[in-house]
Design a protein around this motif. Structure first.
Motif, PDB file in Angstrom:
ATOM      1  N   MET A  41      22.897  74.361  -5.106  1.00 21.55           N
ATOM      2  CA  MET A  41      23.425  73.900  -6.380  1.00 21.55           C
ATOM      3  C   MET A  41      22.694  74.605  -7.527  1.00 21.55           C
ATOM      4  SD  MET A  41      25.683  71.708  -5.318  1.00 21.55           S
ATOM      5  CE  MET A  41      26.148  70.520  -6.576  1.00 21.55           C
ATOM      6  N   THR A  42      23.385  74.738  -8.661  1.00 19.45           N
ATOM      7  CA  THR A  42      22.869  75.433  -9.833  1.00 19.45           C
ATOM      8  C   THR A  42      23.125  74.586 -11.081  1.00 19.45           C
ATOM      9  OG1 THR A  42      23.281  77.601  -8.841  1.00 19.45           O
ATOM     10  CG2 THR A  42      23.113  77.531 -11.237  1.00 19.45           C
ATOM     11  N   ASN A  43      22.187  74.635 -12.008  1.00 20.02           N
ATOM     12  CA  ASN A  43      22.361  73.946 -13.282  1.00 20.02           C
ATOM     13  C   ASN A  43      22.893  74.938 -14.309  1.00 20.02           C
ATOM     14  OD1 ASN A  43      21.858  72.899 -15.946  1.00 20.02           O
ATOM     15  ND2 ASN A  43      20.423  71.427 -15.082  1.00 20.02           N
ATOM     16  N   LEU A  44      24.124  74.703 -14.783  1.00 18.50           N
ATOM     17  CA  LEU A  44      24.733  75.526 -15.833  1.00 18.50           C
ATOM     18  C   LEU A  44      24.875  74.677 -17.090  1.00 18.50           C
ATOM     19  CD1 LEU A  44      27.666  77.475 -14.114  1.00 18.50           C
ATOM     20  CD2 LEU A  44      25.498  78.393 -14.906  1.00 18.50           C
ATOM     21  N   ASP A  45      24.036  74.956 -18.075  1.00 19.57           N
ATOM     22  CA  ASP A  45      24.111  74.234 -19.354  1.00 19.57           C
ATOM     23  C   ASP A  45      24.101  72.723 -19.166  1.00 19.57           C
ATOM     24  OD1 ASP A  45      24.175  76.497 -21.010  1.00 19.57           O
ATOM     25  OD2 ASP A  45      26.319  76.751 -20.661  1.00 19.57           O
ATOM     26  N   GLY A  46      23.279  72.257 -18.220  1.00 24.53           N
ATOM     27  CA  GLY A  46      23.131  70.821 -18.031  1.00 24.53           C
ATOM     28  C   GLY A  46      24.054  70.215 -17.001  1.00 24.53           C
ATOM     29  N   LYS A  47      24.988  70.990 -16.449  1.00 25.88           N
ATOM     30  CA  LYS A  47      25.901  70.496 -15.415  1.00 25.88           C
ATOM     31  C   LYS A  47      25.525  71.111 -14.077  1.00 25.88           C
ATOM     32  CE  LYS A  47      29.818  69.853 -18.582  1.00 25.88           C
ATOM     33  NZ  LYS A  47      31.230  70.225 -18.870  1.00 25.88           N
ATOM     34  N   ILE A  48      25.300  70.277 -13.090  1.00 25.77           N
ATOM     35  CA  ILE A  48      24.939  70.767 -11.764  1.00 25.77           C
ATOM     36  C   ILE A  48      26.204  71.019 -10.962  1.00 25.77           C
ATOM     37  CG2 ILE A  48      23.737  70.229  -9.620  1.00 25.77           C
ATOM     38  CD1 ILE A  48      21.714  68.647 -11.253  1.00 25.77           C
ATOM     39  N   VAL A  89      17.584  81.703 -20.098  1.00 26.15           N
ATOM     40  CA  VAL A  89      18.243  81.349 -21.360  1.00 26.15           C
ATOM     41  C   VAL A  89      18.901  82.603 -21.920  1.00 26.15           C
ATOM     42  CG1 VAL A  89      17.956  80.413 -23.688  1.00 26.15           C
ATOM     43  CG2 VAL A  89      16.487  79.606 -21.830  1.00 26.15           C
ATOM     44  N   HIS A  90      20.216  82.534 -22.192  1.00 23.10           N
ATOM     45  CA  HIS A  90      20.932  83.682 -22.731  1.00 23.10           C
ATOM     46  C   HIS A  90      21.579  83.323 -24.066  1.00 23.10           C
ATOM     47  CE1 HIS A  90      23.757  81.464 -20.072  1.00 23.10           C
ATOM     48  NE2 HIS A  90      24.564  81.575 -21.111  1.00 23.10           N
ATOM     49  N   ARG A  91      21.729  84.317 -24.924  1.00 19.13           N
ATOM     50  CA  ARG A  91      22.461  84.096 -26.162  1.00 19.13           C
ATOM     51  C   ARG A  91      23.943  84.018 -25.830  1.00 19.13           C
ATOM     52  NH1 ARG A  91      19.697  85.927 -30.636  1.00 19.13           N
ATOM     53  NH2 ARG A  91      18.973  87.664 -29.340  1.00 19.13           N
ATOM     54  N   LYS A  92      24.635  83.095 -26.452  1.00 18.15           N
ATOM     55  CA  LYS A  92      26.054  82.918 -26.162  1.00 18.15           C
ATOM     56  C   LYS A  92      26.842  84.158 -26.561  1.00 18.15           C
ATOM     57  CE  LYS A  92      26.257  77.899 -26.048  1.00 18.15           C
ATOM     58  NZ  LYS A  92      26.876  76.671 -26.603  1.00 18.15           N
ATOM     59  N   GLU A  93      27.928  84.399 -25.827  1.00 17.69           N
ATOM     60  CA  GLU A  93      28.660  85.654 -25.978  1.00 17.69           C
ATOM     61  C   GLU A  93      29.357  85.760 -27.324  1.00 17.69           C
ATOM     62  OE1 GLU A  93      32.794  85.282 -23.748  1.00 17.69           O
ATOM     63  OE2 GLU A  93      31.132  84.656 -22.486  1.00 17.69           O
ATOM     64  N   GLY A  94      29.654  87.000 -27.684  1.00 13.64           N
ATOM     65  CA  GLY A  94      30.308  87.299 -28.956  1.00 13.64           C
ATOM     66  C   GLY A  94      29.626  88.476 -29.617  1.00 13.64           C
ATOM     67  N   GLY A  95      30.416  89.403 -30.126  1.00 16.03           N
ATOM     68  CA  GLY A  95      29.859  90.585 -30.768  1.00 16.03           C
ATOM     69  C   GLY A  95      29.483  91.641 -29.749  1.00 16.03           C
ATOM     70  N   VAL A 130      22.434  79.372 -27.758  1.00 16.69           N
ATOM     71  CA  VAL A 130      22.086  79.778 -26.395  1.00 16.69           C
ATOM     72  C   VAL A 130      22.731  78.883 -25.341  1.00 16.69           C
ATOM     73  CG1 VAL A 130      19.861  80.702 -27.154  1.00 16.69           C
ATOM     74  CG2 VAL A 130      19.987  78.339 -26.320  1.00 16.69           C
ATOM     75  N   GLY A 131      22.808  79.421 -24.137  1.00 13.04           N
ATOM     76  CA  GLY A 131      23.142  78.671 -22.939  1.00 13.04           C
ATOM     77  C   GLY A 131      22.021  78.878 -21.944  1.00 13.04           C
ATOM     78  N   TYR A 132      22.040  78.133 -20.839  1.00 12.11           N
ATOM     79  CA  TYR A 132      20.956  78.294 -19.869  1.00 12.11           C
ATOM     80  C   TYR A 132      21.451  78.077 -18.446  1.00 12.11           C
ATOM     81  CZ  TYR A 132      20.619  73.139 -20.158  1.00 12.11           C
ATOM     82  OH  TYR A 132      20.883  71.790 -20.158  1.00 12.11           O
ATOM     83  N   VAL A 133      20.710  78.665 -17.515  1.00  8.86           N
ATOM     84  CA  VAL A 133      20.998  78.571 -16.088  1.00  8.86           C
ATOM     85  C   VAL A 133      19.691  78.276 -15.366  1.00  8.86           C
ATOM     86  CG1 VAL A 133      21.903  79.737 -14.046  1.00  8.86           C
ATOM     87  CG2 VAL A 133      22.853  80.281 -16.298  1.00  8.86           C
ATOM     88  N   ILE A 134      19.719  77.306 -14.452  1.00 13.91           N
ATOM     89  CA  ILE A 134      18.532  76.990 -13.657  1.00 13.91           C
ATOM     90  C   ILE A 134      18.900  77.108 -12.181  1.00 13.91           C
ATOM     91  CG2 ILE A 134      16.658  75.358 -13.254  1.00 13.91           C
ATOM     92  CD1 ILE A 134      17.529  73.867 -15.774  1.00 13.91           C
ATOM     93  N   THR A 135      18.114  77.862 -11.432  1.00 11.65           N
ATOM     94  CA  THR A 135      18.313  77.990  -9.989  1.00 11.65           C
ATOM     95  C   THR A 135      16.992  77.681  -9.279  1.00 11.65           C
ATOM     96  OG1 THR A 135      17.801  80.358 -10.052  1.00 11.65           O
ATOM     97  CG2 THR A 135      20.122  79.727 -10.240  1.00 11.65           C
ATOM     98  N   SER A 136      17.087  77.340  -8.002  1.00 13.54           N
ATOM     99  CA  SER A 136      15.867  77.029  -7.247  1.00 13.54           C
ATOM    100  C   SER A 136      16.005  77.477  -5.803  1.00 13.54           C
ATOM    101  CB  SER A 136      15.573  75.523  -7.301  1.00 13.54           C
ATOM    102  OG  SER A 136      16.559  74.791  -6.588  1.00 13.54           O
ATOM    103  N   GLU A 137      14.853  77.713  -5.171  1.00 18.35           N
ATOM    104  CA  GLU A 137      14.817  78.034  -3.753  1.00 18.35           C
ATOM    105  C   GLU A 137      13.506  77.525  -3.166  1.00 18.35           C
ATOM    106  OE1 GLU A 137      13.477  82.422  -3.011  1.00 18.35           O
ATOM    107  OE2 GLU A 137      14.847  82.453  -4.737  1.00 18.35           O
TER     108      GLU A 137
END
Length: 281
Positions: A1-8, A94-100, A109-116
């Motif tokens: 499972m991965t956390n994308l902007d607070g949603k797993i 943490v990435h800057r949101k798309e555009g430009g 920004v948006g964020y992604v959390i992964t684990s292993e």
């Protein structure tokens, strides 16, 4: 499972747009964390480094990004992945949101959390043969931007391919002044007698969390002198010991550089003290 902007979400269903700025321009920062039984090692240091990296990259820091909120986001993912009671490696991006194009339309920004899962709960000393060489095809630029963990890791990737093709375990990177800056995956320390030397941050090395902890430990040991000074390639073969540090492996002794073979006595001593710090963090 991965956390994308607070949603797993299920990792196979987790997706980012092809216009994501972290992918398109390397417009992203990240932290690699080590978690033991639900406790994030050196969390305060990681949190403040992440905030500093976002400021350097001129990202807008959301008001929700408190230490408590981000820690809970990480723990929620570990619990979902059934890793809360084991050792785990977590990547918080943490990435800057798309555009430009090169000029972004937003600093949000948006964020992604992964684990292993990791095999060992605390740091262990690996004493198997480990050889390094200089990677001289490309250079790191000295200065503040090189100290930030961004998605732009082209030199590290090319250096790792060079190492694999030439049967080395790791490579040491140089800056434009031909000073030795760091290894492909961590900070560098040289032991010569009772003096322990590491390249300064302004030479372009990552401001490593474990690097900082090792310096703190050494300053409390009167028998050693720790210095942060530029390292020339000529110094490498004069050292008694050479070791590499990062938050996942802790301390990795180097066995050989060219014709010089190294001891690992100081590295063993420091690893014991580092594990104590990790338990208390």
């Amino acid at each position: 499972m991965t956390n994308l902007d607070g949603k797993i979400v299920a990792s196979q269903e987790a997706s980012l747009s092809v216009s994501n700025r972290g992918y398109a321009y390397g417009d992203a920062v990240f932290e690699t964390l080590r978690v033991i039984n639900g406790k994030i090692m050196f969390w305060e240091d990681h949190y403040f480094r992440l905030m500093a990296s976002m400021r350097i990259m001129r990202m807008e820091i959301p008001s929700t990004f408190s230490p408590e909120f981000l820690e809970q986001e990480i723990k929620d993912l570990l619990e979902t992945n059934e890793q809360l009671s084991s050792a785990a490696r977590v990547r918080f991006s943490v990435h800057r949101k798309e555009g430009g194009f090169y000029r972004p339309n937003t600093n949000d920004v948006g964020y992604v959390i992964t684990s292993e899962v990791l095999e060992d709960p605390f740091y262990i000393m690996k004493e198997d043969f480990y050889e390094v060489e200089l990677f001289k095809d490309h250079y790191i630029n000295s200065g503040l931007l090189s100290t930030v963990k961004t998605n732009n890791r082209a030199i590290n990737v090319l250096g790792s391919i060079f190492a694999k093709e030439n049967e080395y375990d790791n490579c040491l990177l140089l800056n434009e002044n031909k000073s030795v800056v760091e290894a492909l995956n961590g900070n560098l320390f040289l032991v010569t007698g009772k003096t322990i030397k590491t390249p300064p941050v302004n030479d372009g090395c990552i401001k490593g969390i474990v690097r900082g902890k090792i310096i703190e430990i050494l300053k409390k040991l009167p028998e050693y002198t720790v210095v942060e000074e530029s390292v020339s390639a000529f110094e490498l073969q004069k050292a008694d010991e050479m070791f590499i540090t990062n938050v996942v492996m802790g301390i990795r002794p180097v066995s050989k550089y060219r014709k010089k073979e190294f001891k690992m006595e100081v590295a063993k001593e420091l690893l014991t003290k580092l594990n104590v710090q990790a338990r208390l963090s």
